[in-house]
Write an enzyme that holds these catalytic residues in place. Structure first.
Site, PDB file in Angstrom:
ATOM      1  N   TYR A  14      21.464 -16.834 -21.535  1.00 17.71           N
ATOM      2  CA  TYR A  14      20.230 -17.066 -22.290  1.00 17.71           C
ATOM      3  C   TYR A  14      19.897 -15.887 -23.198  1.00 17.71           C
ATOM      4  O   TYR A  14      18.806 -15.838 -23.759  1.00 17.71           O
ATOM      5  CB  TYR A  14      19.062 -17.290 -21.336  1.00 17.71           C
ATOM      6  N   LYS A  47      28.514 -16.973  -9.301  1.00 18.36           N
ATOM      7  CA  LYS A  47      29.879 -17.470  -9.509  1.00 18.36           C
ATOM      8  C   LYS A  47      30.796 -16.250  -9.610  1.00 18.36           C
ATOM      9  O   LYS A  47      31.635 -16.125 -10.513  1.00 18.36           O
ATOM     10  CB  LYS A  47      29.911 -18.318 -10.798  1.00 18.36           C
ATOM     11  N   ASP A  56      28.491 -23.766  -7.601  1.00 16.97           N
ATOM     12  CA  ASP A  56      28.900 -25.179  -7.505  1.00 16.97           C
ATOM     13  C   ASP A  56      28.761 -25.688  -6.079  1.00 16.97           C
ATOM     14  O   ASP A  56      28.261 -26.783  -5.832  1.00 16.97           O
ATOM     15  CB  ASP A  56      30.319 -25.390  -8.063  1.00 16.97           C
ATOM     16  N   ASP A  66      18.042 -22.164 -13.979  1.00 15.06           N
ATOM     17  CA  ASP A  66      17.520 -23.284 -14.758  1.00 15.06           C
ATOM     18  C   ASP A  66      18.037 -24.602 -14.184  1.00 15.06           C
ATOM     19  O   ASP A  66      17.282 -25.557 -13.954  1.00 15.06           O
ATOM     20  CB  ASP A  66      17.985 -23.114 -16.210  1.00 15.06           C
TER      21      ASP A  66
END
Ligand code: NAD
Length: 360
Positions: A124, A191, A224, A248
């Site tokens: 972002y 991640k 995930d 988000d």
């Protein structure tokens, strides 16, 4: 003395929801003076920018703001006003509680999650290079020179960065929130198996801060896997500490677990100011129809009342909302099963019902 609060109506369904929220907050008996500031696409023509400096000045002065959603064009067009507000005002922490209320149409019961999202960095950052631009070509050249990796010709490039300072700051916020609110566990979402340096840094700093809070359990979950875990067994989780982009996505998923965007509130906190807003966007297809659920924004108002130290008013308003959701009689379409939607109330009628129940 009345609380001076900046009120940003936004666009799409924003103005209807903002008006409903303002009326309800006034009906709590807590005195407010509203400093109404327009922002978004509708001020570009007159002021040359969707985020005029008067809006930022108003929030800097009042230190508290509540806003309706603001549309961001997809692909081209102006950059997000929502992201701009968070960056300009240093609102580094986004807090999005998601809990099931009895009576809500949901596949899950007893969900009680809080998403803490870093608000200022990551993908972002807004640092992007358009396909075919000199900037993209230059960055691709530099990447090849320093890393040996080749970015295919004609690529668009977006930069993800994560800093130690921002990671420490958001982790501290999450653990302090957990401590003050009797939460048992913080799950760090990342991640770092693939994005070893950026997400790796976020994870390392968050773990380091977590070690200072031995009474709160810490675990970490790859994003995930987190999505699957949340869909299968959300009751195992409590506070979810996320970098910006995952936060988000995770927060919309969590809103879906507890009955949809119509009841999901949010707040953004910085050192000097706080801005309260629903999770959802401007739902343009419902603009001007008096149809959208004002509760997400009103729940954001509950968070604002708590922030202002008006716990009694916050508790009263929250229990009225909870009671109305449980009864399911005076609610908007989204809180009803498909076959009962013809008896849904409109946005302003839901606000009227809340005001009546507040005894105002
Ligand atoms: P959205 O949240 O506006 O709407 C998705 C769907 O959720 C709607 O079609 C509607 O079915 C439902 N919904 C949302 N709010 C609701 C409410 N209060 N009551 C009942 N149903 C509701 O998401 P989108 O369509 O992806 O985004 C539309 C615009 O909003 C985009 O321009 C986006 O950038 C912007 N946006 C703004 C904010 C913000 O202001 N903070 C946040 C998210 C999206």
């Amino acid at each position: 003395m009345a609380y001076a609060v900046t009120l940003i109506p936004g666009d799409g369904i924003g103005p209807e929801l903002t008006e409903a929220t303002r009326r309800v907050l006034d009906a709590t008996g807590v005195p407010f003076t509203w400093d109404i500031q327009q922002a978004g696409a509708n001020v570009i023509e007159s002021e040359g920018t969707p985020l005029p400096s008067r809006v930022l000045e108003s929030i800097r002065t009042n230190k508290v703001a509540i806003k309706g959603p603001i549309t961001t064009p997809v692909g081209g067009g102006f950059r997000s006003v929502n992201v701009g507000l968070r960056k300009e005002l240093g609102l580094y922490a986004s807090l999005r509680p998601c809990r099931t209320y009895t009576g809500v149409q949901s596949r899950y019961e007893n969900v009680d999650l809080v998403v803490v999202r870093e608000n200022t960095e990551d993908l972002y950052s807004g640092i992007e290079f358009e396909q075919g631009s000199d900037g993209a070509a230059e960055i691709a050249r530099r990447i090849e020179a320093v890393s040996g990796a080749r970015v295919p010709d004609g690529s668009a490039i977006a930069i993800k960065y994560i800093s130690e300072t921002a990671s420490d700051r958001i982790a501290r916020f999450a653990y302090e929130y957990a401590k003050k609110n009797g939460r048992r566990k913080v799950s760090i979402v990342h991640k770092a198996n693939i994005i070893k340096y950026a997400d790796g840094l976020f994870l390392e700093r968050a773990r380091r801060i977590g070690a200072e809070y031995p009474d709160i359990e810490t675990n970490d979950v790859i994003v995930d896997n987190m999505m699957m875990q949340l869909v299968q067994k959300p009751e195992l989780y409590d506070v979810l500490l996320c970098p910006n982009l995952y936060g988000d996505i995770v927060s919309d998923l969590c809103a879906g677990l507890v009955g949809g965007l119509g009841i999901g509130p949010g707040a953004n906190f910085g050192e000097d100011a706080a801005l309260f807003e629903p999770i959802h966007g401007s739902a343009p297809k419902y603009t001007g129809q008096n149809k959208a659920n004002p509760m997400a924004m009103i729940f954001s108002g509950v968070m604002m009342l708590r922030h202002l130290g008006e716990a009694d008013a916050a508790n009263r308003l929250e229990s009225v909302l909870s009671e109305m959701i449980t009864e399911g009689r005076e609610v908007t379409y989204d809180l009803l099963p498909l076959e009962q939607r013809d008896r849904a109330l409109g946005t302003s009628e839901v606000a009227d019902a809340i005001i009546r129940r507040l005894g105002a």
